[in-house]
Write an enzyme that holds these catalytic residues in place. Structure first.
Site, mmCIF file in Angstrom:
data_model
loop_
_atom_site.group_PDB
_atom_site.id
_atom_site.type_symbol
_atom_site.label_atom_id
_atom_site.label_comp_id
_atom_site.label_asym_id
_atom_site.label_seq_id
_atom_site.Cartn_x
_atom_site.Cartn_y
_atom_site.Cartn_z
ATOM 1 N N SER A 105 0.829 -1.200 0.000
ATOM 2 C CA SER A 105 0.000 0.000 0.000
ATOM 3 C C SER A 105 0.870 1.260 0.000
ATOM 4 O O SER A 105 1.650 1.457 -0.935
ATOM 5 C CB SER A 105 -0.951 -0.034 1.199
ATOM 6 N N ASP A 152 -0.729 -4.793 -3.533
ATOM 7 C CA ASP A 152 -2.120 -4.344 -3.473
ATOM 8 C C ASP A 152 -2.294 -2.832 -3.384
ATOM 9 O O ASP A 152 -3.005 -2.324 -2.508
ATOM 10 C CB ASP A 152 -2.863 -5.015 -2.316
ATOM 11 N N HIS A 202 -6.978 -6.782 1.798
ATOM 12 C CA HIS A 202 -5.924 -5.819 1.466
ATOM 13 C C HIS A 202 -4.575 -6.234 2.058
ATOM 14 O O HIS A 202 -3.529 -5.975 1.465
ATOM 15 C CB HIS A 202 -6.341 -4.444 2.002
#
Length: 367
Positions: A181, A208, A333
């Site tokens: 991220s 992700d 996530h």
């Protein structure tokens, strides 16, 4: 990593000072440098003692990383908390996966992943996972003028940390940058100055995060944060919340990583890094990520939890063979926590195919 390099690294680690315990945080007293603690004691309570729940009790990171060390980086005015497992195979030039977590999390989110990398690589690949500034147990050396989590500052922090741990590029191991991220945006941008400094960057692996998808989701972040509790009565409550909401789908990983993202406060536990306070930097983190990723002068890997997250620029890049993409099913996530074994398989395979590429042959993603 040669025996000489391991000895030098061990010598630097051995000389590091103990981290002072935080006020009212007995757990910090057990989290000493060098060898990780064998157990995590409960925090001191002023009045009442809350009964713990063994199913959600914290687990020590001992056995997942070899060492927890403090690395002083004066240029960043930080004492970085670093979790480290060195390569154990001598002979061929070794590689270190340098892992950067996402916003609000910590280096311990890579604990289960690090253990699997060591197993699957046969000790040929080490893992170094850090706590970013204002996260985990990384501490400021001196008072600062205020919160600064801009992408430029975070990128500089990572570059300076690597230069501190491995000061001579020609003697440093190969470096495979892994970022989740927000951390994905950091490692992609950090690859350029590290290559300019003559470090061997084996590749960049982004977990992700896609610029277009993320920027479109940012306006909804405050509504998402409204559903998060402001704090928890116990560490067990915090771990239970992360698991029950499927923020982290792997209970083992949650029991290791969650205690590092909360801190004791007035007999309860609050977030170490309140995500709402980072809002001014959200757009800054992700704007330009896709083009920067595609321009990285190393092998490129994108690991996603769903194919619908690609933006137009990355869709075109994928069709042109500019990077490798892997979609991991049945995860949220937090890919590296939800499926650490599968992600380790992907990363170890990526490392094997790109670490020893013959000169003149393009690496994956360099087409």
């Amino acid at each position: 990593m040669s025996a000489l390099q391991r000895s030098a690294m061990s010598a630097r680690i051995a000389k590091l000072p103990q981290i002072p315990p935080e006020e009212n945080d007995e757990q910090e007293e057990h989290d000493s440098l060098g060898e990780l603690p064998k157990s995590m004691g409960p925090p001191k309570r002023s009045k009442c003692i809350l009964k713990s729940d063994p199913e959600f009790a914290p687990i020590s990171a001992a056995g997942y990383f070899d060492q927890a060390v403090e690395v002083a980086v004066p240029s960043s005015k930080l004492n970085f908390r670093v979790y480290y497992t060195p390569p154990t195979v001598s002979g061929l030039k070794s590689t270190i996966m340098v892992c950067h977590h996402g916003a609000g999390f910590s280096g311990l989110s890579f604990a289960c992943f690090a253990k699997e990398v060591q197993r699957l690589s046969g000790g040929g690949c080490g893992v170094l996972s850090l706590d970013a500034r204002e996260h985990g147990r990384t501490l400021s050396i001196s008072p600062t003028s205020g919160l600064d989590l801009s992408i430029e500052t975070l990128c500089n922090d990572l570059v300076e940390l690597i230069k501190t741990v491995f000061p001579i590029p020609s003697e440093a191991p190969g470096i495979l940058l892994v970022g989740h991220s927000m951390g994905g945006s950091v490692i992609v941008r950090a690859s350029t100055p590290l290559l300019a400094a003559k470090y061997n960057i084996v590749g960049v692996a982004v977990l992700d995060v896609v610029e277009g998808f993320t920027l479109e989701a940012l306006p909804h972040m405050h509504n998402l944060l409204d559903s998060r509790p402001d704090g928890f009565n116990t560490q067990e409550d915090a771990i239970r919340w992360h698991i029950s909401t499927k923020t982290i789908r792997n209970a083992q990983s949650a029991r290791i990583s969650v205690p590092a993202v909360i801190t004791p406060s007035a007999g309860a536990w609050k977030w170490r890094t309140p995500l709402r306070s980072t809002a001014p930097y959200w757009s800054n983190w992700f704007t330009g990520l896709s083009s920067t990723f595609l321009a990285a002068r190393s092998a490129r890997l994108l690991v996603l939890a769903g194919t619908d997250r690609l933006d137009r620029e990355l869709m075109i890049g994928q069709m042109q063979g500019k990077f490798q993409m892997v979609v991991v099913p049945n995860v949220g996530h937090m890919i590296h926590e939800d499926e650490p074994t599968r992600l380790a398989e992907i990363l170890v395979d990526f490392w094997k195919r790109n670490d020893r590429v013959i000169f003149g042959v393009k690496k994956v993603g360099e087409l």
